[in-house]
Motif scaffolding. Sequence first.
Motif, PDB file in Angstrom:
ATOM      1  N   ARG A   9      13.871 -15.517 -30.521  1.00  0.00           N
ATOM      2  CA  ARG A   9      12.506 -15.117 -30.942  1.00  0.00           C
ATOM      3  C   ARG A   9      11.630 -15.386 -29.575  1.00  0.00           C
ATOM      4  O   ARG A   9      11.720 -16.348 -28.915  1.00  0.00           O
ATOM      5  N   GLY A  10      10.819 -14.407 -29.617  1.00  0.00           N
ATOM      6  CA  GLY A  10       9.962 -14.293 -28.259  1.00  0.00           C
ATOM      7  C   GLY A  10       9.434 -12.857 -28.285  1.00  0.00           C
ATOM      8  O   GLY A  10       9.224 -12.105 -29.261  1.00  0.00           O
ATOM      9  N   SER A  11       9.068 -12.548 -26.762  1.00  0.00           N
ATOM     10  CA  SER A  11       8.469 -11.357 -26.751  1.00  0.00           C
ATOM     11  C   SER A  11       9.559 -10.471 -26.029  1.00  0.00           C
ATOM     12  O   SER A  11      10.798 -10.850 -25.673  1.00  0.00           O
ATOM     13  N   LEU A  12       9.247  -9.141 -26.350  1.00  0.00           N
ATOM     14  CA  LEU A  12      10.150  -8.046 -26.003  1.00  0.00           C
ATOM     15  C   LEU A  12      10.454  -8.226 -24.478  1.00  0.00           C
ATOM     16  O   LEU A  12      11.377  -8.071 -23.905  1.00  0.00           O
ATOM     17  N   LYS A  13       9.429  -8.218 -23.719  1.00  0.00           N
ATOM     18  CA  LYS A  13       9.294  -8.289 -22.126  1.00  0.00           C
ATOM     19  C   LYS A  13      10.082  -9.482 -21.642  1.00  0.00           C
ATOM     20  O   LYS A  13      11.344  -9.235 -20.857  1.00  0.00           O
ATOM     21  N   GLU A  14      10.079 -10.605 -22.428  1.00  0.00           N
ATOM     22  CA  GLU A  14      10.931 -11.777 -21.819  1.00  0.00           C
ATOM     23  C   GLU A  14      12.382 -11.526 -22.278  1.00  0.00           C
ATOM     24  O   GLU A  14      13.188 -12.096 -21.390  1.00  0.00           O
ATOM     25  N   LEU A  15      12.577 -11.129 -23.483  1.00  0.00           N
ATOM     26  CA  LEU A  15      14.024 -10.737 -23.770  1.00  0.00           C
ATOM     27  C   LEU A  15      14.840  -9.678 -22.904  1.00  0.00           C
ATOM     28  O   LEU A  15      15.793 -10.230 -22.295  1.00  0.00           O
ATOM     29  N   LEU A  16      14.096  -8.731 -22.528  1.00  0.00           N
ATOM     30  CA  LEU A  16      14.656  -7.750 -21.445  1.00  0.00           C
ATOM     31  C   LEU A  16      14.750  -8.465 -20.102  1.00  0.00           C
ATOM     32  O   LEU A  16      15.624  -8.090 -19.257  1.00  0.00           O
ATOM     33  N   GLU A  17      13.923  -9.371 -19.762  1.00  0.00           N
ATOM     34  CA  GLU A  17      14.262  -9.901 -18.206  1.00  0.00           C
ATOM     35  C   GLU A  17      15.199 -10.970 -18.259  1.00  0.00           C
ATOM     36  O   GLU A  17      15.348 -11.229 -17.195  1.00  0.00           O
ATOM     37  N   SER A  18      15.441 -11.208 -19.463  1.00  0.00           N
ATOM     38  CA  SER A  18      16.738 -12.373 -19.462  1.00  0.00           C
ATOM     39  C   SER A  18      17.955 -11.933 -18.950  1.00  0.00           C
ATOM     40  O   SER A  18      18.064 -10.664 -18.952  1.00  0.00           O
ATOM     41  N   THR A  19      18.937 -12.946 -18.660  1.00  0.00           N
ATOM     42  CA  THR A  19      20.255 -12.277 -18.344  1.00  0.00           C
ATOM     43  C   THR A  19      21.226 -12.268 -19.488  1.00  0.00           C
ATOM     44  O   THR A  19      22.402 -12.076 -19.293  1.00  0.00           O
ATOM     45  N   GLU A  20      20.705 -12.408 -20.782  1.00  0.00           N
ATOM     46  CA  GLU A  20      21.335 -12.294 -21.854  1.00  0.00           C
ATOM     47  C   GLU A  20      22.081 -11.202 -22.043  1.00  0.00           C
ATOM     48  O   GLU A  20      21.916 -10.099 -21.768  1.00  0.00           O
ATOM     49  N   GLU A  21      23.463 -11.276 -22.276  1.00  0.00           N
ATOM     50  CA  GLU A  21      24.457 -10.069 -22.383  1.00  0.00           C
ATOM     51  C   GLU A  21      24.028  -9.571 -24.117  1.00  0.00           C
ATOM     52  O   GLU A  21      24.074 -10.639 -24.937  1.00  0.00           O
ATOM     53  N   PHE A  22      24.021  -8.373 -24.199  1.00  0.00           N
ATOM     54  CA  PHE A  22      23.829  -7.773 -25.615  1.00  0.00           C
ATOM     55  C   PHE A  22      25.063  -7.385 -26.122  1.00  0.00           C
ATOM     56  O   PHE A  22      25.766  -6.593 -26.056  1.00  0.00           O
ATOM     57  N   LYS A  23      25.879  -8.534 -26.944  1.00  0.00           N
ATOM     58  CA  LYS A  23      27.070  -8.250 -27.872  1.00  0.00           C
ATOM     59  C   LYS A  23      26.963  -8.571 -29.129  1.00  0.00           C
ATOM     60  O   LYS A  23      26.335  -9.666 -29.500  1.00  0.00           O
TER      61      LYS A  23
END
Length: 280
Positions: A204-218
């Motif tokens: 939960r948060g902003s699109l920009k923050e999500l894309l700037e994170s190092t989270e793997e999209f699996k």
Amino acid sequence: MWQSSYDGKPTLYLVPTPIGNLEDITFRSLEVLRAVDVVFSEDTRVTINLFNHFDIKKKLFSLHEHNENKVKDKVLSFLKEGKNVAIVSDRGTPLISDPGFVVVKYVAEFGYNVVSLPGACALVSALVVSGIESMPFMFFGFLDNNINKRRSQLDNLASFEYTMIFYEAPHRIKETLMLMLDVFGDRQISLSREISKKFESVYRGSLKELLESTEEFKGEFVIVVSGNKETVDMSNISIIDNVSLYIKEGFSVMEAIKKVAKERKIPKNEVYKEYHGGSK
């Protein structure tokens, strides 16, 4: 014309199956699957695993997006023989980004009952935990595979005020999120994955923050995006552009014309003439 769902006629049941956790299936769904004469399945291999878990033995036929127009007559023939039929998808509620619409419409036109059982649905689960306004909302499903068409679809939704829900596959989730940031701007977003499974998680948060994170999209994803809450001053744009904006939001031409006439406090026929005269 009204039609009773329980008038004794042969019935086509739309039966939801678990999204992940097999315990999410309802008692009624199990009862119906055991009682019907035949089951049509999006992927019989997936359905067999479910049936084996619950010790259900039933004849399975394939029903997917590539054969639905052919299979509809087979479904109808079973109903004509007095048999009850069920449709299941791989996960969740049939027809929600899954096959079945063609068959349901066809069967209903012949006067047979169609009954949808309540049950698991990924879009509802993702929406209610999103932290984003839950009503009103619009479910879009999967965007187009082609990136240019996907951008065009998002462009048409950019001014849409309602919360929007999308499904997305793991291999293109990051590309789609980047497109959303480019087209929508930095909206509030919720990303749910692996719903009801061991590794379920929600962002939960902003699109920009999500894309700037190092989270793997699996995993399998449900995207919930906040609607456009910015107020647009329509008085500074032409009547034609004003009508066109509402059409992009999903209104019909006549609905858009009525809205513009009401907002500008001018006769509807004046807007109609201006739009159709100027859009030639």
